[in-house]
Design an enzyme around this catalytic site. Sequence first.
Site, mmCIF file in Angstrom:
data_model
loop_
_atom_site.group_PDB
_atom_site.id
_atom_site.type_symbol
_atom_site.label_atom_id
_atom_site.label_comp_id
_atom_site.label_asym_id
_atom_site.label_seq_id
_atom_site.Cartn_x
_atom_site.Cartn_y
_atom_site.Cartn_z
ATOM 1 N N HIS A 233 46.403 78.224 -11.865
ATOM 2 C CA HIS A 233 46.990 76.924 -11.546
ATOM 3 C C HIS A 233 47.989 76.972 -10.395
ATOM 4 C CE1 HIS A 233 47.500 72.720 -11.685
ATOM 5 N NE2 HIS A 233 48.753 72.983 -11.419
ATOM 6 N N TYR A 237 48.710 75.219 -6.071
ATOM 7 C CA TYR A 237 49.889 74.803 -5.304
ATOM 8 C C TYR A 237 50.109 75.688 -4.094
ATOM 9 C CZ TYR A 237 50.407 71.415 -8.810
ATOM 10 O OH TYR A 237 50.135 70.359 -9.616
ATOM 11 N N HIS A 384 35.965 66.841 -9.098
ATOM 12 C CA HIS A 384 37.429 66.808 -8.989
ATOM 13 C C HIS A 384 37.947 67.794 -7.949
ATOM 14 C CE1 HIS A 384 41.655 67.105 -9.961
ATOM 15 N NE2 HIS A 384 41.491 68.393 -10.182
ATOM 16 N N PHE A 385 37.551 69.057 -8.058
ATOM 17 C CA PHE A 385 38.239 70.008 -7.173
ATOM 18 C C PHE A 385 37.722 69.970 -5.742
ATOM 19 C CE2 PHE A 385 35.320 73.129 -9.357
ATOM 20 C CZ PHE A 385 34.594 73.523 -8.247
ATOM 21 N N HIS A 386 36.581 69.314 -5.519
ATOM 22 C CA HIS A 386 36.212 69.118 -4.116
ATOM 23 C C HIS A 386 37.031 68.004 -3.471
ATOM 24 C CE1 HIS A 386 32.814 71.789 -5.037
ATOM 25 N NE2 HIS A 386 32.879 72.069 -3.757
ATOM 26 N N ARG A 447 28.533 71.826 -14.981
ATOM 27 C CA ARG A 447 28.666 72.440 -13.661
ATOM 28 C C ARG A 447 27.964 73.795 -13.729
ATOM 29 N NH1 ARG A 447 34.737 75.087 -13.263
ATOM 30 N NH2 ARG A 447 33.947 75.889 -11.295
ATOM 31 N N ARG A 448 27.832 74.446 -12.589
ATOM 32 C CA ARG A 448 27.257 75.789 -12.543
ATOM 33 C C ARG A 448 25.875 75.874 -13.183
ATOM 34 N NH1 ARG A 448 32.732 79.321 -13.972
ATOM 35 N NH2 ARG A 448 33.511 79.404 -11.857
HETATM 36 C C1 HEM Z 1 30.913 71.981 2.977
HETATM 37 C C2 HEM Z 1 30.965 71.088 2.007
HETATM 38 C C3 HEM Z 1 30.857 71.502 0.556
HETATM 39 C C4 HEM Z 1 29.792 71.292 -0.274
HETATM 40 C C5 HEM Z 1 28.497 70.571 0.042
HETATM 41 C C6 HEM Z 1 30.105 71.943 -1.527
HETATM 42 C C7 HEM Z 1 29.257 72.008 -2.616
HETATM 43 C C8 HEM Z 1 29.449 72.793 -3.738
HETATM 44 C C9 HEM Z 1 28.508 72.969 -4.813
HETATM 45 C C10 HEM Z 1 27.150 72.285 -4.904
HETATM 46 C C11 HEM Z 1 29.051 73.845 -5.695
HETATM 47 C C12 HEM Z 1 28.394 74.426 -6.934
HETATM 48 C C13 HEM Z 1 28.743 73.667 -8.158
HETATM 49 C C14 HEM Z 1 28.231 74.280 -9.433
HETATM 50 O O1 HEM Z 1 27.073 74.728 -9.531
HETATM 51 O O2 HEM Z 1 29.011 74.278 -10.380
HETATM 52 C C15 HEM Z 1 30.360 74.196 -5.206
HETATM 53 C C16 HEM Z 1 31.258 75.028 -5.846
HETATM 54 C C17 HEM Z 1 32.544 75.290 -5.407
HETATM 55 N N1 HEM Z 1 33.134 74.840 -4.233
HETATM 56 FE FE1 HEM Z 1 32.242 73.688 -2.835
HETATM 57 N N2 HEM Z 1 31.356 72.496 -1.439
HETATM 58 C C18 HEM Z 1 31.858 72.231 -0.189
HETATM 59 C C19 HEM Z 1 33.110 72.574 0.299
HETATM 60 C C20 HEM Z 1 34.082 73.241 -0.428
HETATM 61 C C21 HEM Z 1 35.424 73.484 0.025
HETATM 62 C C22 HEM Z 1 35.987 73.027 1.357
HETATM 63 C C23 HEM Z 1 36.048 74.179 -0.967
HETATM 64 C C24 HEM Z 1 37.459 74.708 -1.024
HETATM 65 C C25 HEM Z 1 38.220 74.960 0.004
HETATM 66 C C26 HEM Z 1 35.087 74.392 -2.031
HETATM 67 C C27 HEM Z 1 35.346 75.083 -3.192
HETATM 68 C C28 HEM Z 1 34.418 75.322 -4.185
HETATM 69 C C29 HEM Z 1 34.681 76.111 -5.367
HETATM 70 C C30 HEM Z 1 35.994 76.804 -5.716
HETATM 71 C C31 HEM Z 1 33.508 76.098 -6.133
HETATM 72 C C32 HEM Z 1 33.304 76.726 -7.512
HETATM 73 C C33 HEM Z 1 32.566 77.984 -7.495
HETATM 74 C C34 HEM Z 1 32.341 78.430 -8.912
HETATM 75 O O3 HEM Z 1 31.955 77.616 -9.758
HETATM 76 O O4 HEM Z 1 32.591 79.611 -9.168
HETATM 77 N N3 HEM Z 1 33.912 73.799 -1.669
HETATM 78 N N4 HEM Z 1 30.576 73.549 -3.998
HETATM 79 CU CU LIG Z 2 45.400 73.549 -13.061
#
Ligand code: HEM
Ligand SMILES: [Cu+2]
Length: 558
Positions: A233, A237, A384-386, A447-448
Amino acid sequence: MTRADRRPREVPTASRAGPRFTEKLAQAHLWVAVLAFGIASAMALMQALSRASLDLPWRTAGMYYLSVTAHGVLMALVFTTFFIMAFGYVVVSRTLSREPAPRVLAWTGYWLALTGTLATTGTILSGKASVLYTFYPPLMAHPLFYIGLALVVVGSWCWSAVMLLSYRAWRRANPDAPTPLAMHGMIATVIVWLIATVGVAAEDLIQLIPWSLGLVPTIDPVLARMLFWYFGHPLVYFWLLPAYVIWYTLLPRVAGGKLFSDPLARLVFVLFILLSAPVGFHHQFMDPGVSAGWKMVHTFLTFAILFPSFITAFTVTASMEVGGRAKGATGLFDWIAKLPWRDPLFSSIALSMILFAIGGIGGAINASFGMNAVVHNTAFIQGHFHLTVGSAVALTFMGAAYYLLPRLSGRELELGLLARVQPYLWFVGMMLFSISNHMTGLMGMPRRIYDASYGGSAAAAAWRGLTGISAVGGVFLFVSAGFFMLVMIGTALAGRRREPEPILWAEPLSPEITRRTVFDRYALWTAIAILLVIVAYAYPLWAHLRMARFGSPGFSPF
Ligand code: HEM
Ligand SMILES: [Cu+2]
């Protein structure tokens, strides 16, 4: 002494004679961030399409989890950390009027973090570490994955030390001056980071590395999750505070206005030092092993930490209004139209704030002990986190990169039109992507998962249209990320050389702080923060360690 004398002065920047130390150091960090972002964005497109059940070549579950791991690690850990380190060094040099020191330590930190990044990323890409960005055991990765992460953390500690030592040297020479606001925010960032990383370092060194090396046969997953979220968490920040620094200290001036309140901004950063860490159980509401009472304590503290973000939303919006009114607006809302929407730094931040406001509403739902059960581990969380790290933070950093790169490299921004369009593409893409994911999450989509058809289940049929919208959002985001990369690379290779412009920090409207105040008592705030951590964690940790604990062997399903 006039007002202008008291204000931190801009030091000369790169000249045609070649970059100086800070310029070199900051650009070295910035480029690791930019390249990590570019690679991770390409993977993101593949993921977004896969989740819409598009049959891409080589699409398998194994490939998907490799990609999501690489994307999460490169975006959330590498892009953010390297950008923040670059920005921290810029803030030292441009607000304290001195180069970050000691130099050897700064470069040592860079090379350690870069080596760690290469080790971790290489291990993921070779298929030996598909453990996702949270690396929850008993999922087990190759030891090099964990060792690489440790190096990144140690590298970031070197950066933290350079930041604090540079501040101390400045403080000795300026015993009565208030810490410049941007530096105040970055010191808060460093303190939050140092407190947070104790948790992940302990998990990595005591649990994960010995276990992955086969030195111990089993691991305690509950303890690992406690340590991870103790870190996880405040990690958000660590990402967010530098973005807030940019909102408070660069945006008002770009908007043609002044910072609405300097003391409020300082208070916000102090509140984050105090409250960032003792809230980690809000990620573990559904976990066994932590009692409901302690989860409740963390819930209250979580709602307390929403408060400084509300102050930020108010102060930054008010600063923009000051800018709009300075340009002649008199009505209730016409100041909005007077703002510089064509300036990529401004539009990035303003749009990221809108996305963040939506993310904040979702965050309050996640943080509610009861409602969390509805959204836990669903696509809602990914939506949310996106909005938060993926937009409030990432879009702000992209806007700041447009502002900083010319000022560090002595080259004009190339492909300005792409830079102007890019934040809007991100905004549209993220609205499509995240809102559809919030909705499918509420409909039960986890998710995932790599395929939204979910083995042909009837419930999953209802997600179909929305996963398509999410994929379209992914395409917009990918194009936006591509524009960003083109502007960065174009500027570095082909930007016209010229004397760099100075970095202009926002001036406060009133009241201006002119002397050192209680806000600058960092040792005191750190001590109280540690005390709160002890209150929030000591008993549950002790209670857990006293229980009969079960270890698990490692699993590597992908
Ligand atoms: C370029 C545009 C982006 C797209 C299209 C995108 C799309 C996605 C998708 C489809 C997933 C997988 C979700 C799942 O299966 O649960 C994911 C996971 C994730 N994304 Fe992105 N994302 C983008 C940009 C970003 C950015 C800018 C960040 C942070 C700076 C970010 C951080 C994450 C994180 C932390 C996860 C989780 C990975 C995990 O579950 O271990 N993403 N994203
Ligand atoms: Cu938190």
